[in-house]
Write an enzyme that holds these catalytic residues in place. Structure first.
Site, PDB file in Angstrom:
ATOM      1  N   ASP A  33       0.820  -1.215   0.000  1.00 54.47           N
ATOM      2  CA  ASP A  33       0.000   0.000   0.000  1.00 54.47           C
ATOM      3  C   ASP A  33       0.855   1.267   0.000  1.00 54.47           C
ATOM      4  O   ASP A  33       1.987   1.265   0.470  1.00 54.47           O
ATOM      5  CB  ASP A  33      -0.931   0.012   1.232  1.00 54.47           C
ATOM      6  N   GLU A  34       0.276   2.300  -0.554  1.00 52.90           N
ATOM      7  CA  GLU A  34       0.742   3.673  -0.376  1.00 52.90           C
ATOM      8  C   GLU A  34       2.239   3.882  -0.590  1.00 52.90           C
ATOM      9  O   GLU A  34       2.893   4.575   0.187  1.00 52.90           O
ATOM     10  CB  GLU A  34       0.383   4.159   1.040  1.00 52.90           C
TER      11      GLU A  34
END
Ligand code: TNX
Length: 440
Positions: free
Chosen positions: A250-251
């Site tokens: 993620d991210e």
């Protein structure tokens, strides 16, 4: 079964009986008519006593949990029958012990709750920018250097291999699989803080205690990167009897797509090499994933095309909508802990939603289940943690167990109210949501 029997599946007599030790029978005809689900069970509460029928041990355990919820403080339960099976095979909670560390005692209490509500997955988010929470025997520097750090400059900690194995065993006794996550190729400041070789300039990054996400990254072309992935996922596989490792994904806002994809592919290759299946956050679906992977969908703001493509290619999807079941979201604007970037989430919001409707274009067969998440950037104590989980965790359980036709907010809130006695007795903090008429 979720909290207590669904009226539509149950035939309740007027009477109550004192609950004695049930008679247990392994019986393939257990559960709803025609069910072949391995977790199916039948619970009979009759004048003559209590009987449990189940296809296997997990069904017996579910029946006992249902009986626990039916039983009043006086030891009686209503006469009737419950025939049940779960809607989804993956009923999980993702718990972030990287931002703030929660050790064995809290983890056991969380597992007890998950067991009570018949979850079967505990996903542990073990590494992030703020800390590294698992002993990796071939690379002890990560826990030694980044174990002590945490969000807000608070005291950290980490799980030794023995701690982790103890947690895995405690969960397994309760039919819960632990899925450990080492988050790459973003969320890696704890790693780059402990190992300067993971940085292009060779210098360890400073410890980080803030709230920002997306600033840290691995670098594909450094000689230390692949061995890092091999060592930490290899070590994690070595202590994990379950079939899955979570690679995060993620991210990773500092990485271009090409390098991001190469890094995710490398992490996937190491997990496969270690004999495990991959779970990744939805961004990871931009990379080609190994057969048998599971993608965790969480952010309605991100283009879902890669997730839909991965699902069309055979990946299963776990549904974790941040605006419904991110249990670090505040209940109300003035709630002291947690965040509000996804939504304010009261217990009814966690209850009244439908997994088939949140990701348009995803076929129902692709959905393997539902997983709540609790992130702990500003959840620093066990009381704060449990008050975020309770009562919303019970709503997640019911969404994961029960199709919409069997769900009923009015009945649910009555049953949740009755759970407060158990939480109080167990010493667990909970949020006294005004949506529930709490008893006592
Ligand atoms: C998003 S959800 C994150 C976490 C944060 C959380 C805060 C996801 C895969 N990543 O890194 O802790 O928001 O709510």
């Amino acid at each position: 079964m979720h909290l207590i029997p669904r009226p539509c599946e149950s035939a309740w007599g007027a009477g109550r009986v004192a609950v004695a030790e049930p008679v247990v029978r392994i019986d393939p005809t257990a559960g709803p008519a025609g069910s072949t689900h391995p977790e199916r069970y039948t619970l009979l509460v009759e004048d003559s006593g209590v009987t449990i029928l189940a296809a296997s041990g997990v069904g017996v355990s579910h029946a006992r949990r249902t009986l626990d919820q039916l039983r009043d403080a006086d030891g009686t339960a209503p006469c009737g029958v419950v025939r049940d099976e779960p809607r989804y095979d993956w009923r999980g909670l993702s718990l972030d012990i990287a931002r703030h560390f929660f050790g064995v005692e809290v983890l056991r209490a969380v597992i007890d709750l998950l067991a009570r509500y018949k979850f079967n997955v505990l996903h542990l988010h073990l590494t992030d920018d703020q800390g590294w929470r698992i002993e990796t025997p071939t690379r002890p520097e990560f826990a030694q250097v980044s174990g002590p750090t945490a969000s807000g400059g608070d005291v950290g900690g980490y799980l030794t291999v023995a701690d982790f194995e103890g947690i895995v065993a405690y969960a397994a006794e309760r039919f819960i699989e632990v899925i450990p996550e080492i988050d790459v190729p973003g969320h890696v400041n704890a790693a780059t803080h402990a190992c300067g070789d993971l940085m292009p300039d060779g210098r360890p990054t400073p410890a980080y205690g803030g709230l920002e996400v997306g600033f840290s990254r691995l670098t594909y072309d450094l000689p230390a990167t692949r061995p890092f992935l091999r060592d930490v996922f290899g070590d994690l596989a070595g202590v994990t009897p379950g079939q899955f490792l979570h690679i995060g994904g993620d991210e990773a806002h500092q990485l271009g797509t090409d390098e991001y994809v190469r890094l995710v592919e490398a992490a996937c290759a190491e997990v496969t090499e270690a004999g495990k299946r991959v779970v990744c956050w939805q961004e990871g679906a931009q990379a080609p994933l190994p057969a048998g992977s599971v993608v965790q969908w969480w952010d309605p703001r991100i283009d879902p095309a890669p997730v839909l493509r991965a699902a069309a290619d055979g990946a299963r999807v776990v549904i974790s909508p941040s605006d419904r079941i991110y249990l670090d979201m505040k209940y109300t604007t003035d709630y002291p802990d947690g965040q509000d970037w996804a939504a304010l989430i009261e217990v009814r919001d966690s209850y009244e939603w439908e997994p088939l409707e949140v990701l348009e274009g995803l076929s129902p067969e692709s959905i393997v289940g539902v997983e709540a998440a609790i992130w702990t950037e500003n959840i620093a104590t066990a009381d704060a943690l449990f008050a975020m989980l309770l009562p919303r965790l019970t709503a997640v359980a019911e969404v994961a167990w029960t199709a919409p036709a069997g769900r009923d907010w009015v009945d649910f809130r009555r049953r949740v109210a009755a759970e407060a006695g158990h939480w109080r007795a167990a010493g667990l903090a909970f949020h006294p949501s005004p949506q529930i008429d709490w008893v006592g």
